[in-house]
Scaffold this motif. Structure first.
Motif, PDB file in Angstrom:
ATOM      1  N   SER A  51       0.899  -1.196   0.236  1.00 53.92           N
ATOM      2  CA  SER A  51       0.315  -0.326  -0.144  1.00 53.92           C
ATOM      3  C   SER A  51       0.786   1.327  -0.410  1.00 53.92           C
ATOM      4  CB  SER A  51      -0.970  -0.173   1.652  1.00 53.92           C
ATOM      5  OG  SER A  51      -1.741  -0.540   1.193  1.00 53.92           O
ATOM      6  N   TYR A  52       0.794   2.413  -0.544  1.00 49.46           N
ATOM      7  CA  TYR A  52       1.273   3.222  -1.113  1.00 49.46           C
ATOM      8  C   TYR A  52       0.968   4.193  -0.135  1.00 49.46           C
ATOM      9  CZ  TYR A  52       3.467   0.022  -4.703  1.00 49.46           C
ATOM     10  OH  TYR A  52       4.275  -0.412  -5.020  1.00 49.46           O
ATOM     11  N   TYR A  53       1.485   4.996   0.490  1.00 51.20           N
ATOM     12  CA  TYR A  53       1.193   6.135   1.160  1.00 51.20           C
ATOM     13  C   TYR A  53       2.138   7.666   0.867  1.00 51.20           C
ATOM     14  CZ  TYR A  53      -1.180   3.018   4.066  1.00 51.20           C
ATOM     15  OH  TYR A  53      -2.268   1.933   3.757  1.00 51.20           O
ATOM     16  N   ALA A  54       1.688   8.948   0.826  1.00 51.61           N
ATOM     17  CA  ALA A  54       2.210  10.046   0.516  1.00 51.61           C
ATOM     18  C   ALA A  54       2.227  11.398   1.463  1.00 51.61           C
ATOM     19  CB  ALA A  54       1.368  10.532  -0.379  1.00 51.61           C
ATOM     20  N   ILE A  55       2.797  10.949   3.191  1.00 51.65           N
ATOM     21  CA  ILE A  55       3.090  11.866   3.750  1.00 51.65           C
ATOM     22  C   ILE A  55       3.491  13.030   3.693  1.00 51.65           C
ATOM     23  CG2 ILE A  55       1.898  10.180   5.268  1.00 51.65           C
ATOM     24  CD1 ILE A  55       4.862   9.506   6.329  1.00 51.65           C
ATOM     25  N   ASP A  56       3.581  14.198   4.238  1.00 55.82           N
ATOM     26  CA  ASP A  56       4.255  15.197   4.984  1.00 55.82           C
ATOM     27  C   ASP A  56       5.931  15.120   5.498  1.00 55.82           C
ATOM     28  OD1 ASP A  56       5.909  17.809   6.654  1.00 55.82           O
ATOM     29  OD2 ASP A  56       3.541  18.373   5.779  1.00 55.82           O
ATOM     30  N   GLU A  57       6.748  15.153   5.283  1.00 61.94           N
ATOM     31  CA  GLU A  57       7.881  14.854   5.526  1.00 61.94           C
ATOM     32  C   GLU A  57       8.371  15.216   6.732  1.00 61.94           C
ATOM     33  OE1 GLU A  57      12.238  14.290   5.370  1.00 61.94           O
ATOM     34  OE2 GLU A  57      11.452  16.112   5.515  1.00 61.94           O
ATOM     35  N   THR A  58       8.270  15.891   7.286  1.00 63.64           N
ATOM     36  CA  THR A  58       8.418  16.696   8.633  1.00 63.64           C
ATOM     37  C   THR A  58       7.798  16.032   9.870  1.00 63.64           C
ATOM     38  OG1 THR A  58       8.759  18.130   8.103  1.00 63.64           O
ATOM     39  CG2 THR A  58       8.827  18.170  10.037  1.00 63.64           C
ATOM     40  N   CYS A  59       7.814  15.695  10.904  1.00 62.78           N
ATOM     41  CA  CYS A  59       7.512  14.563  11.837  1.00 62.78           C
ATOM     42  C   CYS A  59       6.785  15.828  12.547  1.00 62.78           C
ATOM     43  CB  CYS A  59       8.204  13.970  12.788  1.00 62.78           C
ATOM     44  SG  CYS A  59       7.875  12.955  14.412  1.00 62.78           S
ATOM     45  N   THR A  60       5.187  15.339  13.176  1.00 57.25           N
ATOM     46  CA  THR A  60       4.391  16.743  14.046  1.00 57.25           C
ATOM     47  C   THR A  60       4.971  16.876  15.218  1.00 57.25           C
ATOM     48  OG1 THR A  60       3.221  14.873  14.260  1.00 57.25           O
ATOM     49  CG2 THR A  60       2.581  16.384  12.188  1.00 57.25           C
ATOM     50  N   HIS A  61       5.736  15.424  16.028  1.00 57.72           N
ATOM     51  CA  HIS A  61       6.277  15.560  17.031  1.00 57.72           C
ATOM     52  C   HIS A  61       7.958  16.466  17.309  1.00 57.72           C
ATOM     53  CE1 HIS A  61       3.187  11.761  16.987  1.00 57.72           C
ATOM     54  NE2 HIS A  61       3.080  12.550  17.935  1.00 57.72           N
ATOM     55  N   ALA A  62       8.424  16.004  16.289  1.00 55.34           N
ATOM     56  CA  ALA A  62       9.686  16.669  16.537  1.00 55.34           C
ATOM     57  C   ALA A  62      10.076  16.872  16.308  1.00 55.34           C
ATOM     58  CB  ALA A  62      10.345  15.107  16.905  1.00 55.34           C
ATOM     59  N   GLU A  63       9.063  17.273  15.100  1.00 55.74           N
ATOM     60  CA  GLU A  63       9.715  18.485  13.705  1.00 55.74           C
ATOM     61  C   GLU A  63      11.164  18.563  12.957  1.00 55.74           C
ATOM     62  OE1 GLU A  63       7.605  21.654  12.606  1.00 55.74           O
ATOM     63  OE2 GLU A  63       6.610  20.712  14.547  1.00 55.74           O
ATOM     64  N   CYS A  64      10.964  16.722  13.110  1.00 59.46           N
ATOM     65  CA  CYS A  64      12.542  15.855  12.627  1.00 59.46           C
ATOM     66  C   CYS A  64      12.235  16.046  10.924  1.00 59.46           C
ATOM     67  CB  CYS A  64      13.233  15.959  12.712  1.00 59.46           C
ATOM     68  SG  CYS A  64      12.416  13.987  14.063  1.00 59.46           S
ATOM     69  N   PRO A  65      12.580  15.360   9.997  1.00 62.34           N
ATOM     70  CA  PRO A  65      12.714  15.170   8.633  1.00 62.34           C
ATOM     71  C   PRO A  65      12.489  13.443   8.530  1.00 62.34           C
ATOM     72  CG  PRO A  65      15.195  15.920   8.922  1.00 62.34           C
ATOM     73  CD  PRO A  65      14.007  16.042  10.228  1.00 62.34           C
ATOM     74  N   LEU A  66      11.064  12.842   8.333  1.00 58.40           N
ATOM     75  CA  LEU A  66      10.983  11.300   8.770  1.00 58.40           C
ATOM     76  C   LEU A  66      12.374  11.065   7.866  1.00 58.40           C
ATOM     77  CD1 LEU A  66       7.446  11.523   8.834  1.00 58.40           C
ATOM     78  CD2 LEU A  66       8.846  10.497  10.351  1.00 58.40           C
ATOM     79  N   SER A  67      12.435  11.440   6.671  1.00 54.69           N
ATOM     80  CA  SER A  67      12.841  11.204   5.707  1.00 54.69           C
ATOM     81  C   SER A  67      14.273  10.634   5.863  1.00 54.69           C
ATOM     82  CB  SER A  67      13.109  11.314   3.990  1.00 54.69           C
ATOM     83  OG  SER A  67      14.017  12.572   4.614  1.00 54.69           O
ATOM     84  N   GLU A  68      14.949  11.029   7.101  1.00 55.50           N
ATOM     85  CA  GLU A  68      16.258  10.422   7.734  1.00 55.50           C
ATOM     86  C   GLU A  68      16.204   9.261   8.730  1.00 55.50           C
ATOM     87  OE1 GLU A  68      18.037  14.000   9.679  1.00 55.50           O
ATOM     88  OE2 GLU A  68      17.768  15.013   7.905  1.00 55.50           O
ATOM     89  N   GLY A  69      14.533   9.094   9.122  1.00 57.31           N
ATOM     90  CA  GLY A  69      14.720   7.883   9.794  1.00 57.31           C
ATOM     91  C   GLY A  69      14.510   6.842   8.844  1.00 57.31           C
TER      92      GLY A  69
END
Length: 73
Positions: A51-69
């Motif tokens: 299943s494919y998802y498109a989400i905002d790249e910034t974590c809403t909790h820590a304000e960090c980039p999710l792509s680095e996780g």
């Protein structure tokens, strides 16, 4: 022997005028993430069990980039 299979019509989905194609499903293997930039927005594409998802790249909790996780379950 002749077998009649029912005819299945696939409903065509109209895409919005401002739709932007950023990747093909074949470019994102199961469990992978891909960062794309559209104008000034950073969107993270994710394949979770096919299943494919498109989400905002910034974590809403820590304000960090999710792509680095990493993707876990």
């Amino acid at each position: 022997m002749i077998i009649d299979f029912p005819v299945i019509k696939i409903k065509e989905i109209a895409m919005p005028e401002n739709f932007v194609k950023v990747a093909k499903t074949t470019e994102l293997a199961q469990g992978e993430m891909k960062l794309v930039e559209i104008e000034d927005e950073r969107i993270l594409l994710v394949n979770v069990d096919g299943s494919y998802y498109a989400i905002d790249e910034t974590c809403t909790h820590a304000e960090c980039p999710l792509s680095e996780g990493y993707l876990d379950n």
